[in-house]
Design a protein around this motif. Structure first.
Motif, short mmCIF file in Angstrom:
data_model
loop_
_atom_site.label_atom_id
_atom_site.label_comp_id
_atom_site.label_asym_id
_atom_site.label_seq_id
_atom_site.Cartn_x
_atom_site.Cartn_y
_atom_site.Cartn_z
N MET A 1 37.63 49.93 44.05
CA MET A 1 37.55 48.76 43.18
C MET A 1 38.11 49.10 41.81
O MET A 1 37.77 50.10 41.20
CB MET A 1 36.10 48.29 43.04
CG MET A 1 35.88 47.16 42.06
SD MET A 1 36.67 45.62 42.54
CE MET A 1 35.57 45.11 43.88
N ARG A 2 38.99 48.24 41.31
CA ARG A 2 39.50 48.41 39.96
C ARG A 2 38.38 48.16 38.95
O ARG A 2 37.51 47.34 39.17
CB ARG A 2 40.64 47.44 39.69
CG ARG A 2 41.83 47.52 40.66
CD ARG A 2 42.77 46.36 40.38
NE ARG A 2 43.92 46.36 41.27
CZ ARG A 2 43.95 45.70 42.43
NH1 ARG A 2 42.90 45.00 42.84
NH2 ARG A 2 45.04 45.74 43.19
N LYS A 3 38.46 48.85 37.80
CA LYS A 3 37.47 48.67 36.74
C LYS A 3 38.22 48.36 35.45
O LYS A 3 39.17 49.05 35.08
CB LYS A 3 36.64 49.94 36.56
CG LYS A 3 35.64 49.94 35.39
CD LYS A 3 34.50 48.97 35.66
CE LYS A 3 33.44 49.04 34.54
NZ LYS A 3 32.56 50.21 34.67
N ILE A 4 37.79 47.30 34.77
CA ILE A 4 38.38 46.90 33.50
C ILE A 4 37.32 47.01 32.41
O ILE A 4 36.19 46.52 32.57
CB ILE A 4 38.91 45.45 33.54
CG1 ILE A 4 39.97 45.28 34.63
CG2 ILE A 4 39.46 45.04 32.18
CD1 ILE A 4 41.27 45.98 34.34
N TYR A 5 37.67 47.63 31.30
CA TYR A 5 36.82 47.63 30.12
C TYR A 5 37.41 46.65 29.09
O TYR A 5 38.61 46.64 28.85
CB TYR A 5 36.75 49.02 29.48
CG TYR A 5 35.95 50.03 30.25
CD1 TYR A 5 34.57 50.06 30.17
CD2 TYR A 5 36.59 50.98 31.05
CE1 TYR A 5 33.82 50.99 30.88
CE2 TYR A 5 35.86 51.92 31.76
CZ TYR A 5 34.48 51.92 31.68
OH TYR A 5 33.76 52.85 32.38
N VAL A 6 36.55 45.82 28.52
CA VAL A 6 36.93 44.95 27.41
C VAL A 6 36.22 45.54 26.19
O VAL A 6 35.01 45.43 26.04
CB VAL A 6 36.51 43.49 27.66
CG1 VAL A 6 37.00 42.61 26.52
CG2 VAL A 6 37.05 43.00 28.99
N ILE A 7 37.00 46.19 25.33
CA ILE A 7 36.43 47.03 24.28
C ILE A 7 36.65 46.41 22.90
O ILE A 7 37.78 46.20 22.47
CB ILE A 7 37.07 48.43 24.30
CG1 ILE A 7 36.90 49.06 25.70
CG2 ILE A 7 36.46 49.33 23.23
CD1 ILE A 7 37.65 50.39 25.86
N GLY A 8 35.56 46.11 22.22
CA GLY A 8 35.65 45.64 20.84
C GLY A 8 36.02 46.79 19.93
O GLY A 8 35.35 47.83 19.93
N ILE A 9 37.09 46.61 19.14
CA ILE A 9 37.56 47.71 18.30
C ILE A 9 37.34 47.46 16.82
O ILE A 9 37.92 48.15 15.98
CB ILE A 9 39.05 48.00 18.58
CG1 ILE A 9 39.93 46.76 18.33
CG2 ILE A 9 39.24 48.50 20.00
CD1 ILE A 9 41.41 47.03 18.40
N GLY A 10 36.51 46.47 16.49
CA GLY A 10 36.17 46.25 15.10
C GLY A 10 37.18 45.42 14.35
O GLY A 10 38.16 44.93 14.91
N ALA A 11 36.94 45.27 13.05
CA ALA A 11 37.72 44.35 12.23
C ALA A 11 38.95 44.98 11.60
O ALA A 11 39.69 44.31 10.89
CB ALA A 11 36.83 43.76 11.13
N GLY A 12 39.18 46.28 11.83
CA GLY A 12 40.38 46.88 11.27
C GLY A 12 40.28 48.35 10.93
O GLY A 12 41.28 49.04 10.85
#
Length: 259
Positions: A1-12
């Motif tokens: 099964m493929r795994k995807i991460y959706v990663i918040g990288i902050g405001a800058g």
């Protein structure tokens, strides 16, 4: 099964990544970068800098996906339809990229894990989660995904101005410039505004709220202004126009606080 991460990288600020985000970065085989074109090179460059700092030497590949243009000529009743059409085009491109670059059995180079690096926090004013759900609903490619929260522009703005978003016993509303232009929201005196290309705060000079405004928050280009709207509105407009002319794009957020 493929795994995807959706990663918040902050405001800058690359230092604003959470420990969870850094650990996730070091497990990813393929990073999918949505490219909005030359005028938005800054956010793409930041993503490259984050990977340079935080992947810890982990071997990975970068895949750039050209982000489709959204029809910005529509307004009012036609706006949701234009957004849905744009998300559909984006979903098709992302579906093709996931199917081509990741394989449930590992693929030719063993790539099973992908990631999208989302500006701010994936759960606040971002379409990535909705687009991934649309890709899954199509049924042509299967994967599971995990969301890693990040520091939003809203929390970064409040921190930089050293203010709380709420006051005792009173709510705060997060909205867009498009909606603020239609009128001040009912039942609230504290309003956080994002995606305001038209400077809708100018329509509320008569009530003269306090404004805490910031552009490129968390980056070396950060600009902050705070004060009574009647006293600082002109300055904000001048700074905003100059910054946009210099960089070709602007990302700003503000808190309006009515007494």
């Amino acid at each position: 099964m493929r795994k995807i991460y959706v990663i918040g990288i902050g405001a800058g600020d690359p230092d604003h990544l959470t420990v969870s985000a850094v650990k996730a970065l070091q497990r990813v085989d393929v990073f999918f970068l949505l490219d909005k074109g030359g005028e938005r090179a800054g956010p793409v460059d930041l993503r490259h800098e984050i990977l340079r700092r935080h992947t810890g030497g982990h071997v990975h590949r970068l895949v750039e996906i050209p982000d489709p243009e959204r029809d910005r000529s529509t307004d009012g009743a036609g706006y949701p339809g234009a957004v849905d059409a744009w998300r559909g085009r984006r979903a098709a491109l992302i579906e093709r990229a996931i199917a081509g670059e990741l394989d449930g059995d590992g693929g030719p180079d063993g790539a099973r894990t992908g990631a999208f690096l989302v500006w701010g926090d994936p759960s606040l004013y971002d379409s990535t989660l909705a687009v991934l759900e649309e890709v899954l609903a199509r049924g042509r490619v299967r994967f599971e995904y995990e969301v890693i929260p990040g520091i939003s522009s809203v929390s970064a703005l409040a921190a930089r101005h050293r203010v709380g978003l709420t006051r005792v016993g009173r709510p705060v509303q997060i909205t867009t410039g498009r909606r603020l232009a239609e009128g001040w929201p009912d039942g609230v005196d504290d309003v956080v505004v994002m995606l305001d290309a038209q400077q809708a705060y100018l329509r509320h000079l008569d009530t003269d709220p306090v404004i805490h405004w910031g552009a490129y928050v968390g980056t070396e280009d950060e600009i902050l202004v705070s004060g009574r709207l009647s006293e600082v509105a002109e300055r904000i407009g001048e700074l905003r126009a100059a910054a946009r002319a210099r960089k070709g794009w602007i990302m700003d957020t503000y808190l309006l606080r009515r007494e």
